[in-house]
Design a protein around this motif. Structure first.
Motif, PDB file in Angstrom:
ATOM      1  N   PRO A   1       3.336   2.467  -1.048  1.00 11.99           N
ATOM      2  CA  PRO A   1       2.854   2.125  -2.162  1.00 11.99           C
ATOM      3  C   PRO A   1       1.442   2.058  -2.147  1.00 11.99           C
ATOM      4  O   PRO A   1       0.547   2.430  -2.943  1.00 11.99           O
ATOM      5  CB  PRO A   1       3.722   1.109  -2.604  1.00 11.99           C
ATOM      6  N   THR A   2       0.873   1.411  -1.014  1.00 13.30           N
ATOM      7  CA  THR A   2      -0.485   0.905  -0.894  1.00 13.30           C
ATOM      8  C   THR A   2      -1.254   2.260  -0.440  1.00 13.30           C
ATOM      9  O   THR A   2      -2.429   2.322  -1.068  1.00 13.30           O
ATOM     10  CB  THR A   2      -0.364  -0.054   0.296  1.00 13.30           C
ATOM     11  N   THR A   3      -0.862   3.092   0.098  1.00 14.43           N
ATOM     12  CA  THR A   3      -1.546   4.224   0.481  1.00 14.43           C
ATOM     13  C   THR A   3      -1.643   5.161  -0.897  1.00 14.43           C
ATOM     14  O   THR A   3      -2.772   5.655  -1.352  1.00 14.43           O
ATOM     15  CB  THR A   3      -0.865   5.183   1.485  1.00 14.43           C
ATOM     16  N   TYR A   4      -0.557   5.386  -1.838  1.00 15.76           N
ATOM     17  CA  TYR A   4      -0.866   5.936  -2.991  1.00 15.76           C
ATOM     18  C   TYR A   4      -1.705   5.156  -3.882  1.00 15.76           C
ATOM     19  O   TYR A   4      -2.422   5.929  -4.492  1.00 15.76           O
ATOM     20  CB  TYR A   4       0.727   5.927  -3.746  1.00 15.76           C
ATOM     21  N   ARG A   5      -1.571   3.997  -3.962  1.00 17.39           N
ATOM     22  CA  ARG A   5      -2.434   3.095  -4.845  1.00 17.39           C
ATOM     23  C   ARG A   5      -3.878   3.730  -4.422  1.00 17.39           C
ATOM     24  O   ARG A   5      -4.965   3.790  -5.391  1.00 17.39           O
ATOM     25  CB  ARG A   5      -2.428   1.679  -4.780  1.00 17.39           C
ATOM     26  N   ARG A   6      -4.228   3.439  -3.187  1.00 17.53           N
ATOM     27  CA  ARG A   6      -5.525   3.636  -2.582  1.00 17.53           C
ATOM     28  C   ARG A   6      -6.194   5.190  -3.007  1.00 17.53           C
ATOM     29  O   ARG A   6      -7.413   5.394  -3.035  1.00 17.53           O
ATOM     30  CB  ARG A   6      -5.866   3.614  -1.150  1.00 17.53           C
ATOM     31  N   THR A   7      -5.413   6.097  -3.139  1.00 18.30           N
ATOM     32  CA  THR A   7      -5.406   7.550  -3.272  1.00 18.30           C
ATOM     33  C   THR A   7      -5.579   7.923  -4.691  1.00 18.30           C
ATOM     34  O   THR A   7      -6.629   8.505  -5.379  1.00 18.30           O
ATOM     35  CB  THR A   7      -4.485   8.370  -2.822  1.00 18.30           C
ATOM     36  N   HIS A   8      -4.908   7.145  -5.735  1.00 18.82           N
ATOM     37  CA  HIS A   8      -4.845   7.327  -7.119  1.00 18.82           C
ATOM     38  C   HIS A   8      -5.232   6.348  -7.944  1.00 18.82           C
ATOM     39  O   HIS A   8      -5.113   6.651  -9.252  1.00 18.82           O
ATOM     40  CB  HIS A   8      -3.139   7.933  -7.311  1.00 18.82           C
ATOM     41  N   SER A   9      -5.505   5.265  -7.535  1.00 25.20           N
ATOM     42  CA  SER A   9      -5.908   3.981  -8.473  1.00 25.20           C
ATOM     43  C   SER A   9      -7.183   4.668  -9.278  1.00 25.20           C
ATOM     44  O   SER A   9      -7.937   5.294  -8.787  1.00 25.20           O
ATOM     45  CB  SER A   9      -6.229   2.901  -7.814  1.00 25.20           C
ATOM     46  N   VAL A  10      -7.504   3.860 -10.472  1.00 25.76           N
ATOM     47  CA  VAL A  10      -8.498   4.516 -11.475  1.00 25.76           C
ATOM     48  C   VAL A  10      -9.733   4.150 -10.738  1.00 25.76           C
ATOM     49  O   VAL A  10     -10.668   5.055 -10.818  1.00 25.76           O
ATOM     50  CB  VAL A  10      -8.129   3.493 -12.615  1.00 25.76           C
ATOM     51  N   ASN A  11     -10.134   3.268  -9.804  1.00 25.08           N
ATOM     52  CA  ASN A  11     -11.266   2.987  -9.394  1.00 25.08           C
ATOM     53  C   ASN A  11     -11.284   3.514  -7.895  1.00 25.08           C
ATOM     54  O   ASN A  11     -12.171   3.461  -7.078  1.00 25.08           O
ATOM     55  CB  ASN A  11     -11.615   1.628  -9.178  1.00 25.08           C
TER      56      ASN A  11
ATOM     57  N   ARG B   1      -9.667   2.896  -5.129  1.00 21.33           N
ATOM     58  CA  ARG B   1      -9.540   2.002  -3.861  1.00 21.33           C
ATOM     59  C   ARG B   1      -8.601   0.904  -4.133  1.00 21.33           C
ATOM     60  O   ARG B   1      -8.112   0.762  -5.276  1.00 21.33           O
ATOM     61  CB  ARG B   1     -11.142   1.451  -3.647  1.00 21.33           C
ATOM     62  N   THR B   2      -8.153   0.193  -3.091  1.00 24.44           N
ATOM     63  CA  THR B   2      -7.303  -0.733  -3.188  1.00 24.44           C
ATOM     64  C   THR B   2      -7.827  -2.002  -3.927  1.00 24.44           C
ATOM     65  O   THR B   2      -8.947  -2.419  -3.486  1.00 24.44           O
ATOM     66  CB  THR B   2      -6.840  -1.360  -1.953  1.00 24.44           C
ATOM     67  N   PRO B   3      -7.165  -2.524  -4.992  1.00 22.83           N
ATOM     68  CA  PRO B   3      -8.068  -3.720  -5.819  1.00 22.83           C
ATOM     69  C   PRO B   3      -8.068  -5.074  -5.147  1.00 22.83           C
ATOM     70  O   PRO B   3      -7.462  -5.136  -3.905  1.00 22.83           O
ATOM     71  CB  PRO B   3      -7.012  -3.807  -7.024  1.00 22.83           C
ATOM     72  N   GLU B   4      -8.997  -5.621  -5.223  1.00 17.21           N
ATOM     73  CA  GLU B   4      -9.490  -6.895  -4.546  1.00 17.21           C
ATOM     74  C   GLU B   4      -7.956  -7.669  -4.382  1.00 17.21           C
ATOM     75  O   GLU B   4      -7.405  -7.918  -5.386  1.00 17.21           O
ATOM     76  CB  GLU B   4     -10.908  -7.357  -5.102  1.00 17.21           C
ATOM     77  N   GLY B   5      -8.121  -8.498  -3.289  1.00 22.25           N
ATOM     78  CA  GLY B   5      -7.183  -9.700  -3.271  1.00 22.25           C
ATOM     79  C   GLY B   5      -5.809  -8.682  -2.706  1.00 22.25           C
ATOM     80  O   GLY B   5      -4.835  -9.589  -2.495  1.00 22.25           O
ATOM     81  N   LEU B   6      -5.495  -7.743  -2.672  1.00 25.55           N
ATOM     82  CA  LEU B   6      -4.477  -7.065  -2.142  1.00 25.55           C
ATOM     83  C   LEU B   6      -4.554  -6.574  -0.495  1.00 25.55           C
ATOM     84  O   LEU B   6      -5.452  -5.766  -0.260  1.00 25.55           O
ATOM     85  CB  LEU B   6      -4.047  -5.751  -2.954  1.00 25.55           C
ATOM     86  N   THR B   7      -3.452  -6.825   0.109  1.00 23.45           N
ATOM     87  CA  THR B   7      -3.612  -6.320   1.410  1.00 23.45           C
ATOM     88  C   THR B   7      -2.985  -5.172   1.646  1.00 23.45           C
ATOM     89  O   THR B   7      -1.818  -4.792   1.179  1.00 23.45           O
ATOM     90  CB  THR B   7      -2.684  -7.576   2.312  1.00 23.45           C
ATOM     91  N   PRO B   8      -3.644  -4.133   2.528  1.00 24.48           N
ATOM     92  CA  PRO B   8      -2.995  -2.749   2.494  1.00 24.48           C
ATOM     93  C   PRO B   8      -1.651  -2.907   3.405  1.00 24.48           C
ATOM     94  O   PRO B   8      -1.624  -3.834   4.006  1.00 24.48           O
ATOM     95  CB  PRO B   8      -4.131  -2.104   3.509  1.00 24.48           C
ATOM     96  N   ASP B   9      -0.690  -2.133   2.813  1.00 23.75           N
ATOM     97  CA  ASP B   9       0.605  -2.086   3.533  1.00 23.75           C
ATOM     98  C   ASP B   9       0.536  -1.448   4.894  1.00 23.75           C
ATOM     99  O   ASP B   9       0.212  -0.315   4.901  1.00 23.75           O
ATOM    100  CB  ASP B   9       1.487  -1.354   2.429  1.00 23.75           C
ATOM    101  N   PRO B  10       0.945  -2.128   5.788  1.00 23.85           N
ATOM    102  CA  PRO B  10       0.799  -1.482   7.262  1.00 23.85           C
ATOM    103  C   PRO B  10       2.072  -0.549   7.468  1.00 23.85           C
ATOM    104  O   PRO B  10       1.798   0.236   8.469  1.00 23.85           O
ATOM    105  CB  PRO B  10       1.075  -2.762   8.025  1.00 23.85           C
ATOM    106  N   ARG B  11       2.716  -0.513   6.766  1.00 23.79           N
ATOM    107  CA  ARG B  11       3.965   0.372   6.686  1.00 23.79           C
ATOM    108  C   ARG B  11       3.725   1.737   5.808  1.00 23.79           C
ATOM    109  O   ARG B  11       4.726   2.368   5.648  1.00 23.79           O
ATOM    110  CB  ARG B  11       5.311  -0.292   6.366  1.00 23.79           C
TER     111      ARG B  11
END
Length: 319
Positions: free
Chosen positions: A297-307, A309-319
């Motif tokens: 989910p976090t990799t998907y968010r980083r790639t496809h989020s509107v801005n 990048r991963t929104p502030e305050g969220l920790t990248p998913d290590p898995r």
């Protein structure tokens, strides 16, 4: 991919091209800022109102090559078109066929030992003429590696929306679908047609709407059957006829769809998205998302989020 990147799409103006099949990627992909659409072909083969803007020599360098449907698909295409398709596939580009465009891919030899589909009227002909192709019947589209084949014009819309979803995310595909008033998130495995006619009163759309309104709640086949006032086995049979999927497979696909949109457009933490979309725990959500989408989910968010990048305050998913 980054939203600042632009992918080149080579749309082939093949001889005998079907204008409707040609217009679908022009409208859907041409409307996306992330695509640069080139109409490639030989002016001598141009259909009425369709004039190539680029030569066939530009095709192999494109990121995506699209072959629209054309009349008399059993008749061979000129070798220069087939060579452009082969060279694109050889260098690792994505190749997409709409409707009878699948015949061009088969004629070029890039479908040997691969799964593919086409319009239901031409399935027998495709199987007979190209026995090395693993023909899949009654599906909207089939993706095998970097090759995507689809059925008739309506399925061409689904194939193009699938490309947009893959490259730019669920929100972008949803907006493109709204523009052409297309049903969202039609899976490629859905049937091209249903042989058994169902009366309007037997339609299960009300049950599916209820599921979408309660996507975060516990949902079972029995609960859906009860809301439909049908015995469980009858409900399952009718649901599969209408959607081409089992009830719970359909539920999971729409939970994933809802999760994708939240990942793209919100800063909700993974735990909140898991609860809102019916996956329960974050661990279950991560496992299901990876299985269905092929990434975390976090990799998907980083790639496809509107801005982007991963929104502030969220920790990248290590898995």
């Amino acid at each position: 991919m980054s939203r600042t990147e632009q992918l080149t799409v080579a749309l082939l103006a093949v001889p005998r091209v079907i204008p409707l099949d040609f217009s679908i990627p022009v409208h859907l992909l041409g409307g996306q800022a992330g695509y640069r659409v080139l109409v490639c072909g030989d002016e001598r083969d141009a259909a009425a109102g369709i004039t190539p803007t680029h030569p066939l020599a530009d095709v192999p360098e494109a990121d995506i090559v699209i072959v629209p449907g054309y009349e008399e698909p059993e008749a061979p295409l000129p070798e220069e078109y087939l060579d452009a398709i082969r060279r694109s596939a050889d260098r690792g580009g994505r190749v997409v066929a709409i409707c009878t465009g699948t015949f061009a891919l088969a004629q070029a030899g890039i479908l040997d030992e691969r799964e593919a589909t086409t319009h239901w009227r031409f399935l027998a002909s495709l199987r007979e003429r190209y026995p090395l192709v693993r023909v899949i019947e009654n599906q909207l589209f089939v993706e095998h590696g970097k090759i995507l084949t689809s059925a008739g014009a309506g399925a061409g819309i689904d194939a193009c929306l699938h490309l947009i979803r893959t490259d730019f995310g669920e929100a972008a595909a949803h907006e493109a679908g709204k523009d052409v008033v297309a049903a969202p998130a039609r899976d490629g495995a859905q049937p091209q047609y249903v042989d058994v006619l169902t009366s309007p009163r037997a339609n299960l759309s009300a049950t599916r709407s209820w599921v979408m309104e309660h996507i975060g709640d516990p949902i079972t086949v029995q609960r859906m059957a009860e809301r439909s006032n049908l015995p469980r086995r009858t409900f399952i049979r009718r649901f599969e006829l209408e959607t081409g999927m089992s009830p719970m497979r359909w539920v999971v696909s729409h939970r994933i769809l809802s999760a994708r949109r939240l990942l793209e457009t919100s800063d909700w933490p993974i735990e909140r998205i898991a609860a809102a979309t019916g996956f329960g725990t974050a661990a279950n959500f991560r496992a299901s998302f990876r299985r269905e989408v092929g990434t975390t989910p976090t990799t998907y968010r980083r790639t496809h989020s509107v801005n982007g990048r991963t929104p502030e305050g969220l920790t990248p998913d290590p898995r």
